[in-house]
Design a protein around this motif. Sequence first.
Motif, PDB file in Angstrom:
ATOM      1  N   ARG A 224      -1.655  -1.430   8.764  1.00  0.00           N
ATOM      2  CA  ARG A 224      -0.432  -2.056   9.053  1.00  0.00           C
ATOM      3  C   ARG A 224       0.822  -0.863   8.859  1.00  0.00           C
ATOM      4  O   ARG A 224       1.843  -1.176   9.268  1.00  0.00           O
ATOM      5  CB  ARG A 224      -0.177  -3.461   8.503  1.00  0.00           C
ATOM      6  N   VAL A 310       3.380 -10.267   6.080  1.00  0.00           N
ATOM      7  CA  VAL A 310       2.466  -9.661   6.917  1.00  0.00           C
ATOM      8  C   VAL A 310       1.263 -10.606   7.316  1.00  0.00           C
ATOM      9  O   VAL A 310       0.575 -10.299   6.224  1.00  0.00           O
ATOM     10  CB  VAL A 310       2.439  -8.154   6.825  1.00  0.00           C
ATOM     11  N   ILE A 312      -2.114 -11.250   8.306  1.00  0.00           N
ATOM     12  CA  ILE A 312      -3.478 -10.239   8.577  1.00  0.00           C
ATOM     13  C   ILE A 312      -4.626 -11.379   8.457  1.00  0.00           C
ATOM     14  O   ILE A 312      -4.925 -12.074   7.730  1.00  0.00           O
ATOM     15  CB  ILE A 312      -3.472  -9.296   7.574  1.00  0.00           C
TER      16      ILE A 312
END
Length: 313
Positions: A224, A310, A312
């Motif tokens: 990422r 974030v 994931i």
Amino acid sequence: MSAISVTGLRKSYGDHVVLDGLDLTVPRGTVFSLLGANGAGKTTTVRILSTLINADAGEARIDGHDLTREADAVRAAIGVTGQFSAVDSLLTGEENLLLMADLHHLARRDGKRRAAELLEQFDLVDAARKPASTYSGGMRRRLDLAMTLVGSPRVIFLDEPTTGLDPRSRRTMWQIVRDLVAGGVTIFLTTQYLEEADELADRIAVLDNGKLVAEGTADELKRRIPGGHIRLRFADPGGLDSAMGLLGDATRDGDALALRVPSDGSLRSLKTLIDRLDDRAVEVEELSVHTTDLDDVFLALTGNAKNEKVAIR
């Protein structure tokens, strides 16, 4: 089945918010690593989940037990190795283990047997009857973890367990952790050593200003964050100029006669680059591949209060 399940965990000291709605799930028999800068809330999380302090809000279950309503059952299921050793330096290694056996209310015979097993497991038999004050840092840390295991916990919190250890002692501790997980134990690890998380953790969460800003496997987190590149070094300025004209997205370092070409680190991208250079007969003296590591992830995701998690999957 989750060994640890946390929802909406919050903790403040006055106006200072330490944890701001923490959500975590840790599968059984895995290593889960919580990363964050100093003051991010890692140790506070461990202290709450190990029943040492209370949260202001939120819910948590440890080994199937509610953290608030079944605190005694949680304590019976867990072990904690904190940042600072709990070893009594005036006692021998064996005496430290026998003391822990007494605290766990083991019968004397059972306590001696358990102490002997752990001394063998942690390679402390020769030092068993020596005062702990004579132990090296690595030996004290092994004894500290052995003391945590006297009660055969199913979930172990390791709060920066290898701080101050030399590389050999650190790797010895890593193998001990791997062996524990292979035996079905769940490890909740906080560490300042990113290499340690990379080596040990099945999943990693990054904590910043009391919030999770990213979670996933080490490889998922690395993918990422940009920063991977291929470095090309040339024997003369002519080769550098030719390659620069061919690779428009490269960054030039004229003093070093080198180019830095963005790359995801895959074999396909490397092959494509080499083919382009070969087609134009551009000779490269040296090539090296630099992939994103957890240092890049940590620096990109921490220290910014505006970070959003974030996701994931």
